[in-house]
Design a protein around this motif. Sequence first.
Motif, short mmCIF file in Angstrom:
data_model
loop_
_atom_site.label_atom_id
_atom_site.label_comp_id
_atom_site.label_asym_id
_atom_site.label_seq_id
_atom_site.Cartn_x
_atom_site.Cartn_y
_atom_site.Cartn_z
N LEU A 170 21.64 -6.05 54.93
CA LEU A 170 21.32 -7.42 55.35
C LEU A 170 22.01 -7.75 56.67
O LEU A 170 21.42 -8.37 57.56
CB LEU A 170 21.73 -8.42 54.27
CG LEU A 170 20.81 -8.52 53.05
CD1 LEU A 170 21.46 -9.36 51.97
CD2 LEU A 170 19.48 -9.13 53.44
N VAL A 171 23.27 -7.33 56.79
CA VAL A 171 24.01 -7.57 58.03
C VAL A 171 23.33 -6.83 59.17
O VAL A 171 23.07 -7.39 60.24
CB VAL A 171 25.48 -7.11 57.89
CG1 VAL A 171 26.19 -7.17 59.24
CG2 VAL A 171 26.21 -7.95 56.87
N THR A 217 20.27 -8.56 60.34
CA THR A 217 20.44 -9.88 60.95
C THR A 217 21.20 -9.82 62.28
O THR A 217 20.84 -10.50 63.24
CB THR A 217 21.20 -10.81 59.99
OG1 THR A 217 20.54 -10.75 58.73
CG2 THR A 217 21.24 -12.23 60.51
N LYS A 240 24.36 -5.54 51.04
CA LYS A 240 24.90 -6.52 51.98
C LYS A 240 24.98 -5.90 53.38
O LYS A 240 24.67 -6.57 54.37
CB LYS A 240 26.29 -6.99 51.52
CG LYS A 240 26.23 -7.93 50.31
CD LYS A 240 27.62 -8.24 49.78
CE LYS A 240 27.55 -9.22 48.61
NZ LYS A 240 28.84 -9.32 47.89
N LEU A 279 23.79 -14.90 53.51
CA LEU A 279 24.41 -13.81 54.27
C LEU A 279 25.40 -14.37 55.29
O LEU A 279 26.52 -13.88 55.42
CB LEU A 279 23.34 -12.98 54.99
CG LEU A 279 23.91 -11.87 55.84
CD1 LEU A 279 24.52 -10.78 54.98
CD2 LEU A 279 22.85 -11.27 56.75
N TRP A 338 28.53 -15.53 53.63
CA TRP A 338 29.31 -14.38 53.15
C TRP A 338 30.05 -13.74 54.31
O TRP A 338 31.24 -13.41 54.20
CB TRP A 338 28.35 -13.39 52.48
CG TRP A 338 29.02 -12.15 51.98
CD1 TRP A 338 29.78 -12.03 50.85
CD2 TRP A 338 28.99 -10.86 52.60
NE1 TRP A 338 30.22 -10.73 50.74
CE2 TRP A 338 29.76 -10.00 51.78
CE3 TRP A 338 28.39 -10.36 53.75
CZ2 TRP A 338 29.94 -8.65 52.10
CZ3 TRP A 338 28.57 -9.02 54.05
CH2 TRP A 338 29.34 -8.19 53.23
N LEU A 339 29.34 -13.58 55.45
CA LEU A 339 29.98 -12.99 56.64
C LEU A 339 31.07 -13.92 57.17
O LEU A 339 32.18 -13.47 57.49
CB LEU A 339 28.94 -12.80 57.73
CG LEU A 339 28.31 -11.41 57.87
CD1 LEU A 339 27.33 -11.42 59.01
CD2 LEU A 339 29.37 -10.35 58.08
#
Lengths: 115, 231
Positions: free
Chosen positions: B226-227, B230, B223, A13, A16-17
């Motif tokens: 998930l962001v 987090t 996604k 993650l 990807w970010l």
Amino acid sequence: MVRREVSGAHYGLRDWLAQRVTAVVMVVYSVLFVVMLLKLPRFDFPSWKAMWSAPTMRYATLLFLLCLFVHAWIGMRNIVMDYVKPTWLRLTLYSLMILALFAYGAWAVQILWGR
Amino acid sequence: MRFQIYRYNPDTDSKPRMQFYDVAMEPTDRMLLDALVRIKMEDDTFAFRRSCREGVCGSDAMNINGKNGLACITKLADLQEPVVIRPLPGLPVIRDLIVDMSQFFKQYHSIKPYVVNDTPPPEKERLQSPEDREELNGLYECILCACCSTSCPSFWWNPDKFVGPAGLLQAYRFIADTRDQTINERLDNLEDPYRLFRCHSIMNCVDVCPKGLNPTKAIGKIKDLLVKRTV
């Protein structure tokens, strides 16, 4: 070693970010760089040199290059993940890529702050 | 109509070959599946899967003129001749157009495609509000035909590790289900450079889905969650 498929490394993650954030930084810098070029009084070496002597330009460029390296690391690793299967070869390529990027970073500093 | 069809019988052939067929069509033949059935009547060694013949079972997925689709809902009138038909790309061929889907279903099962809820079941069904149910639209319609996953280069290179668009669409279908209690375990299961992040949003899956679904959008929502979890 037992021949079983293993997956579930619980990361990805952040990379990807980071790839998205660094992309935005690079776009902003690229636009600003073109604007800076167009705003040069004359297209000659003294004005080019003057543009690069400003600390903001140097730090902005360094930031851009660091973003580029992070972006390149994630992208290159993605390519290796797809096409290179043996673990030892992957690890070797990853290590070489990271070392090269650190070397490029040092080289970039030398170019930007050198005389 | 002229067809060029991939033929391979591992018992007798050393390698696959492309075979031409010229088929006299009847006015009632509308879909590609009608033509394939007609070819099968002429040449009974030709093997392919089909069942419901109306785009619900997902059995007759194949590569039609270079694009994955279901033979039963592909109009003959829209196809350029010779119609080139191959098995779904990237999966082992058992015979002719029949492929081994084990890897595809293994990935599907890995996302636990069922509601997990440990609370005592109510007298009737577990209820959802109409708004919560709305989120499942565009997800539950998937028929697991594998058109999407076998058109995805990431699935071609890592079918053993990447869940693939079909599996990820189904994963989001259960993540989005308010009756399920294991959203965190589901996100843990997917947070992986291979299982989820092999998707680079090239949208081949969206292009081919015969049911008009959007796996890329579902993957984007995973996604996003998930962001959110987090950051």
